[in-house]
Design an enzyme around this catalytic site. Structure first.
Site, short mmCIF file in Angstrom:
data_model
loop_
_atom_site.label_atom_id
_atom_site.label_comp_id
_atom_site.label_asym_id
_atom_site.label_seq_id
_atom_site.Cartn_x
_atom_site.Cartn_y
_atom_site.Cartn_z
N ASP A 50 -35.36 33.36 -21.52
CA ASP A 50 -35.49 34.75 -21.09
C ASP A 50 -35.30 34.86 -19.58
O ASP A 50 -34.64 35.78 -19.10
CB ASP A 50 -36.86 35.29 -21.49
N ASP A 89 -31.78 36.82 -30.71
CA ASP A 89 -33.20 36.64 -30.44
C ASP A 89 -34.05 37.50 -31.36
O ASP A 89 -35.10 37.08 -31.85
CB ASP A 89 -33.48 36.99 -28.97
#
Length: 424
Positions: A345, A196
């Site tokens: 997330d 990420d």
């Protein structure tokens, strides 16, 4: 003066932290209900076969070195699969296959709700011994799944319903990922945090390319993104990728009533705004002076700025004088923003606390506080940087670190103190 998220930090943080906390709580309850003991957890992990366990199937009887090597291979394969899928998404979006992508997202939502959610629902019904026949359960599941297809993307669906379905999708996926073997779970979380970080911040990262491409087109990217404060459909806004958090513009602020009372030329709006700031600036004291000389000086400054503006219009053919309030509206566009958080997330925050729930509640509390603290730090950095940021690295790093610190240091100390009747 420009406003930022810090001006309404409490509202913004609550708008993001509340659904994240609800998602993590539901995953912890599911894991605790469906895997109440360590033996059941091991059996569930052994029976779970996902894209994260295609290379190596972890077994509790394997030596630590083999489990670590196999977990690294699983994490590398899973990250490579995500990178390939994101790259394909970039290519399809670049060539404007937007309709195909929207249908794919709808199909994915229906598949998760109907198949994975159906399996979890069946397990819950069995655990609670709830008297419900198979036909009624199937009809209920299909209806819930069918409603979720338009709810995840359609702007006509009520906001609360859309947010509820997004949280439900995250809970279902996180509950499945929480069933992964222990070594694979922790290695995968760290690998995804690093991915990420690179995908959002690197100049050619796939998530960054998606955000910039959608922003340049001024359109929505068909993806599962949670909006803390959704904007109206009439306002154009940027997009957030599945592994990032970013600001979202909302309705422009109403015009200054002081300006509306003045009879000015629309092309002179910017000049008048700057003149008002000079007249009312608290940093410059108002010294007495002759009104005639002050008005003449202001008129000269205004005329000079107007000539410079006319020259810039003549040099730039793309500029237009038909938008007199553009600068004022752009200021509202840049400062009045909400926060958008990718659904990925939600999933991996919940996977972390779900895995901690398989050990004890003390580690769950520690991991939850660490994740929320990391998310708060990310939001503060977001208000400073004012562009899309990765939401996983800080929270996952703190969560994993606090898990092992609590399990290896705090939990033995607290248990030993309690058994020795030592009170604090």
């Amino acid at each position: 003066m420009q406003r930022s998220v810090l001006d309404s930090l409490g509202v913004e943080i609550i708008g993001v932290i509340s659904p994240v906390s609800i998602c993590m709580l539901l995953v912890v309850l599911l894991v605790s209900t469906l895997s109440p003991s360590a033996s059941d957890s091991a059996a569930a992990a052994a029976s779970a076969t996902t894209a994260a366990t295609l290379v190596y199937d972890e077994s509790p009887s394997d030596p630590p070195g083999r489990r670590l090597a196999g977990a690294l291979l699983n994490a590398a394969a899973f990250v490579a699969l995500i990178t390939a899928a994101t790259t394909l998404l970039v290519v399809l979006y670049y060539y404007r296959f937007t309709g195909f992508l929207r249908n794919y997202v709808r199909f994915s939502a229906f598949f998760v709700l109907a198949s994975m959610g159906g399996s979890i629902l069946l397990s819950l019904l069995r655990a609670a011994a709830f008297p419900l026949d198979a036909v009624s359960a199937l009809v209920l599941l299909l209806n819930l799944s069918a409603v979720g297809v338009p709810a995840v993307l359609s702007p006509a669906v009520p906001v609360l319903l859309r947010q509820a379905y997004l949280v439900a999708l995250a809970v279902i996926v996180a509950a499945w990922f929480a069933r992964l073997p222990e070594w694979t779970t922790w290695t995968l979380l760290i690998a995804l945090a690093l991915y990420d970080l690179a995908a959002v911040l690197c100049p050619r990262g796939p998530l960054r390319v998606l955000v910039e491409l959608a922003s340049s087109r001024d359109e929505e990217l068909p993806a599962l993104v949670y909006e803390s404060r959704p904007a109206s459909a009439s306002v154009s806004h940027a997009v957030a990728a599945l592994g990032s958090v970013e600001l979202q513009p909302v309705e422009p602020a109403p015009p200054n009533p002081t300006l509306s009372n003045r009879n000015v030329d629309p092309d002179r709006t910017i000049v008048e705004i700057e003149s008002l700031e000079e007249e009312t600036s608290p940093l410059v004291p108002n010294e007495p002076s002759s009104s005639g000389s002050g008005d003449a000086r202001q008129q000269d400054i205004a005329a000079e700025r107007e000539r410079e503006r006319e020259g810039e219009r003549n040099q730039d053919p793309s500029s237009s004088s038909s938008l007199p309030g553009l600068a004022f509206e752009s200021d509202a566009f840049d400062t009045s923003r909400g926060i958008r958080l990718g659904l990925g997330d939600f999933v991996f925050y919940s996977v972390l606390v779900g895995r901690a729930a398989m050990y004890d509640l003390m580690t769950v509390y520690a991991c939850y506080l660490a994740i929320i603290s990391g998310l708060g730090c990310t939001l503060i950095l977001l208000s400073i940087c004012r562009h899309a940021l990765p939401a996983l690295p800080i929270s996952i790093t703190l969560g994993v670190g606090f898990y092992f610190l609590t399990r290896l240091l705090l939990e033995p100390f607290v248990v030993g103190a309690s058994t020795s009747l030592v009170m604090f």
